[in-house]
Design an enzyme around this catalytic site. Structure first.
Site, PDB file in Angstrom:
ATOM      1  N   LYS A   1     -45.359  35.412  46.302  1.00 37.90           N
ATOM      2  CA  LYS A   1     -45.839  36.692  46.962  1.00 37.90           C
ATOM      3  C   LYS A   1     -46.661  36.026  48.332  1.00 37.90           C
ATOM      4  CE  LYS A   1     -45.830  40.988  47.867  1.00 37.90           C
ATOM      5  NZ  LYS A   1     -44.749  41.573  48.505  1.00 37.90           N
TER       6      LYS A   1
ATOM      7  N   GLU B   1     -32.991  35.742  50.425  1.00 42.30           N
ATOM      8  CA  GLU B   1     -33.880  35.540  49.491  1.00 42.30           C
ATOM      9  C   GLU B   1     -33.950  36.049  47.886  1.00 42.30           C
ATOM     10  OE1 GLU B   1     -37.941  36.631  50.705  1.00 42.30           O
ATOM     11  OE2 GLU B   1     -37.455  38.821  51.568  1.00 42.30           O
TER      12      GLU B   1
ATOM     13  N   HIS C   1     -21.581  32.853  71.420  1.00 40.17           N
ATOM     14  CA  HIS C   1     -21.931  31.490  71.630  1.00 40.17           C
ATOM     15  C   HIS C   1     -22.248  30.554  70.544  1.00 40.17           C
ATOM     16  CE1 HIS C   1     -23.136  32.538  75.859  1.00 40.17           C
ATOM     17  NE2 HIS C   1     -23.479  33.640  75.374  1.00 40.17           N
TER      18      HIS C   1
ATOM     19  N   LYS D   1     -33.611  39.305  53.723  1.00 36.13           N
ATOM     20  CA  LYS D   1     -33.641  39.690  52.390  1.00 36.13           C
ATOM     21  C   LYS D   1     -32.577  39.360  51.432  1.00 36.13           C
ATOM     22  CE  LYS D   1     -37.454  42.289  52.427  1.00 36.13           C
ATOM     23  NZ  LYS D   1     -38.180  41.217  53.408  1.00 36.13           N
TER      24      LYS D   1
ATOM     25  N   TRP E   1     -57.042  58.384  51.569  1.00 34.06           N
ATOM     26  CA  TRP E   1     -57.491  57.315  52.662  1.00 34.06           C
ATOM     27  C   TRP E   1     -57.659  58.128  53.888  1.00 34.06           C
ATOM     28  CZ3 TRP E   1     -58.719  52.587  52.756  1.00 34.06           C
ATOM     29  CH2 TRP E   1     -58.324  51.604  51.877  1.00 34.06           C
TER      30      TRP E   1
ATOM     31  N   ASN F   1     -50.433  64.527  49.318  1.00 35.37           N
ATOM     32  CA  ASN F   1     -50.075  63.384  50.060  1.00 35.37           C
ATOM     33  C   ASN F   1     -48.900  63.661  51.066  1.00 35.37           C
ATOM     34  OD1 ASN F   1     -51.801  62.151  48.140  1.00 35.37           O
ATOM     35  ND2 ASN F   1     -50.020  61.237  46.812  1.00 35.37           N
ATOM     36  N   GLY F   2     -48.944  62.834  52.035  1.00 31.54           N
ATOM     37  CA  GLY F   2     -47.807  62.871  52.967  1.00 31.54           C
ATOM     38  C   GLY F   2     -48.212  63.538  54.295  1.00 31.54           C
TER      39      GLY F   2
ATOM     40  N   CYS G   1     -52.562  57.513  48.933  1.00 32.04           N
ATOM     41  CA  CYS G   1     -53.420  58.668  48.324  1.00 32.04           C
ATOM     42  C   CYS G   1     -52.855  58.795  46.737  1.00 32.04           C
ATOM     43  CB  CYS G   1     -53.109  59.782  48.987  1.00 32.04           C
ATOM     44  SG  CYS G   1     -53.638  59.736  50.823  1.00 32.04           S
TER      45      CYS G   1
ATOM     46  N   GLU H   1     -34.172  40.625  59.724  1.00 30.69           N
ATOM     47  CA  GLU H   1     -34.791  40.848  58.221  1.00 30.69           C
ATOM     48  C   GLU H   1     -33.927  41.290  57.188  1.00 30.69           C
ATOM     49  OE1 GLU H   1     -37.480  42.468  55.573  1.00 30.69           O
ATOM     50  OE2 GLU H   1     -37.608  40.929  57.060  1.00 30.69           O
TER      51      GLU H   1
ATOM     52  N   ARG I   1     -54.983  51.569  44.347  1.00 32.34           N
ATOM     53  CA  ARG I   1     -54.286  52.096  45.949  1.00 32.34           C
ATOM     54  C   ARG I   1     -54.890  52.094  47.136  1.00 32.34           C
ATOM     55  NH1 ARG I   1     -50.183  56.677  45.150  1.00 32.34           N
ATOM     56  NH2 ARG I   1     -49.189  56.538  43.260  1.00 32.34           N
TER      57      ARG I   1
END
Length: 606
Positions: free
Chosen positions: A601, A485, A501, A482, A74, A98-99, A2, A478, A27
């Protein structure tokens, strides 16, 4: 995301506010509105759909006034119609928001008993009525704001008009960005400095829990009841700086935006009054499907990995999880009464699109979790569940990942309800846990300085291990992804129980071991693995909550205490510190954080 714009100036502001909203169109939004003050009263123009509809409303019924606020929204709870569009207003207060206000129901009940009449089901309206209530008690705006801010729980940004004070507008932020723009006899508020770019190159970014009284010539900022000073920066109106805000890289800006975009995304699926998840119409019956196949690449695949745990454990729905680049080559048979879920930030990922086409050829209905609904995958899918992350510029996905998790959590709750795996009380508990995530995410960001210190040590290493169990295992994967990369440090994520193991052979005092371990029902198992690492000279970096830190913090080289939350939502929060760790390690090594080598991207070729 928003968008918010506010202007207090010399000339009529409605055309300027509309222009500011146009710069926030990137947005995404599906309704918009403007409010101004005219001779001591609040006037509003709102419209569903694109800004052209609002422009038409303004052409038909012009909106004078030299002070005003505006918003692009939104659709959260409720249709994207005029009633639900911002600004929301009482006779004395208009505001845009917003929020998420976590405790809005408590405030709503309290204010209803005091005689306040509510017209919508939104959390925003409770804020307007609460501020009006304090003003009606005789408090001035400063005192009313000081009294209101501690009453609001959640992550939010606000821009406010008061009918009988045409000389000021008010802004506030907690976990959701808001900037103050300084002009010549004019002042501005904006959720994005891009909206203010044509009007000023002097910007002040509010800090956490700041609120501000803005006049035509100055801004007075308060925090915790005291006046504070914030740096006013001169920004380049063209070029990347305005898009990065006050951050050195897009990646850091996008990490910092997570409380806001998590809130935006959550509200698109949550009925706040009922504490119930509401999905768009689906082409499948969640109660009757025999299997869900989840297909994605990279970070989106790891979001699907978390969802597999959620859907199987909470909804009792069997899930097949596949890497998109391998999926169709297995030529997997797919059940006729099953469905396929694809996940992608861009909606253009070539391997995921090919997997989607294979699934459709097998007679599957396809659901898609996307940040770009109009993308190729969006057009090819039967239904899109939209992540409201806004544009993500940094190649390493951050806010797209956490918003994917929010959507998948909502899907898991709705599926569990449809299949009778949870009752209404448990659904309300899980939904309430989700509503707390934006504010808790803002709390996690407060550990940035400490994570930077830890990252400086990690940046000196050649190899790093990440460990986790249950839903923390995908977060470990993840974290490793991160780090490798963007910093180019070799990192691997493992299920903690698999350490014996093989990976345990790598552990010595040169290999940091990052353990992701909220105090859930698997904590003691992870604790045992941590002790094994320590016994072999491993240097443990420990992410846990208060109970976990009390239990094992002394065994770690470094420990970060994260908020205590329902284990269901822990993966969303624990994604943030591993992002920050990778970011600061990459900065320390001097790599190109936003555009790491060899990466794109959106991977649009196989």
């Amino acid at each position: 995301m928003c968008g918010i714009v506010g202007i207090i100036g010399k000339a009529e502001v409605a055309p300027l506010l509309l222009d500011g909203l146009k710069r926030l169109e990137y947005r995404g939004y599906d309704s918009a509105g403007i409010a101004t003050l005219i001779e001591g009263r609040i006037e509003r123009r709102r419209a569903e759909g694109k800004l052209g509809n609002l422009a038409a409303r303004l052409a038909a019924a012009p909106l004078p006034g030299v002070i005003g606020i505006a918003h692009t929204r939104w659709a959260t709870h409720g249709r994207p119609n005029e009633t639900n569009a911002h600004p929301h207003a009482t006779a004395r207060v208009a505001l845009v928001h917003n929020g998420i206000i976590e405790n809005f129901q408590e405030l709503r009940d309290e204010l209803s008993k005091a005689g306040r009449k509510f017209e919508t089901e939104t959390d925003t309206e409770a804020v307007a009525h609460l501020l009006t209530h304090y003003l009606d008690q005789g408090l001035d705006p400063e005192a009313a704001m000081a009294k209101m801010m501690p009453r609001l729980h959640g992550a939010f940004s606000l821009a406010i008009l008061i009918a009988d004070r045409p000389d000021i507008m008010i802004g506030a932020r907690r976990g959701s960005p808001l900037a103050v723009g300084y002009g010549d006899g004019e002042m501005y508020l904006g959720s994005d400095a891009m909206a203010l770019a044509p009007y000023t190159d002097r910007i002040c970014y509010l800090h956490e829990d700041d609120w501000v009284i803005v006049s035509r010539d100055a801004a007075t900022i308060y925090n915790n009841g005291k006046r504070v000073n914030r740096e006013v920066k001169k920004t380049a109106l063209s070029g990347a700086l305005i898009g990065k805000g006050n951050h050195a890289h897009f990646m850091m800006k996008e990490i910092a935006e997570q409380p806001a975009v998590i809130g935006d995304t959550l509200q698109a699926f949550l009925n706040p009054l009922k504490r119930q998840i509401e999905l768009p119409p689906l082409p499948i019956d969640l109660a009757k499907i025999s299997q869900l196949t989840i297909v994605a690449c990279g970070t989106a695949y790891l979001a699907g990995f978390v969802a597999k745990y959620w859907l199987e454990r909470i909804a009792r729905l069997p899930v097949e999880l596949d890497i998109a680049s391998e999926f169709r080559y297995r030529e997997a048979p797919m059940p006729k009464d099953g469905a396929t879920l694809v996940i992608s930030q861009s909606g253009e990922t070539a391997d995921t699109l090919a997997a989607l086409k294979y699934a459709k050829a097998q007679g599957q209905k396809v659901l898609a979790v996307l940040n770009v609904p109009e993308s190729t995958i969006g057009r090819e899918s039967d239904v899109v569940l939209h992540t409201l992350a806004g544009p993500e510029i940094g190649v390493a996905s951050t806010k797209a990942f956490t918003t994917q998790l929010v959507v998948l959590a909502a899907l898991a709750i709705a599926t569990a309800r449809a299949r009778g795996a949870i009752d209404a009380q448990r659904e309300a508990e899980l939904s309430t846990a989700l509503t707390e995530v934006p504010a808790r995410a803002a709390e996690v960001l407060n550990h940035d300085a400490r994570l930077k210190e830890i990252a400086l040590k990690v940046a000196e290493c050649r190899d790093v291990l990440f460990l986790g169990r249950g839903t923390s295992y995908p977060i470990a994967l993840e974290g490793a992804l991160k780090l490798k990369e963007i910093s180019y440090i070799h990192a691997e994520g493992y299920a903690a129980g698999e350490m014996k193991h093989g990976p345990i052979a790598l552990i010595d005092d040169n290999v940091p071991v990052i353990v992701v371990a909220p105090s859930d029902d698997l904590f003691e198992k992870t604790a045992s693995n941590l002790q094994e690492v320590r016994a072999r000279g491993g240097r443990v970096i420990f992410f846990s909550d208060k109970a976990g830190i009390a239990r094992l913090g002394d065994a770690a080289m470094a420990a970060i205490e994260l908020p205590t939350v329902d284990p269901f939502v822990a993966p969303i929060l624990y994604a943030i510190p591993v992002q920050l760790l990778a970011y600061h390690a990459a900065v320390a090594k001097g790599t190109d954080v936003d555009q790491p080598r060899n990466l794109a991207k959106s991977v649009t070729v196989e």
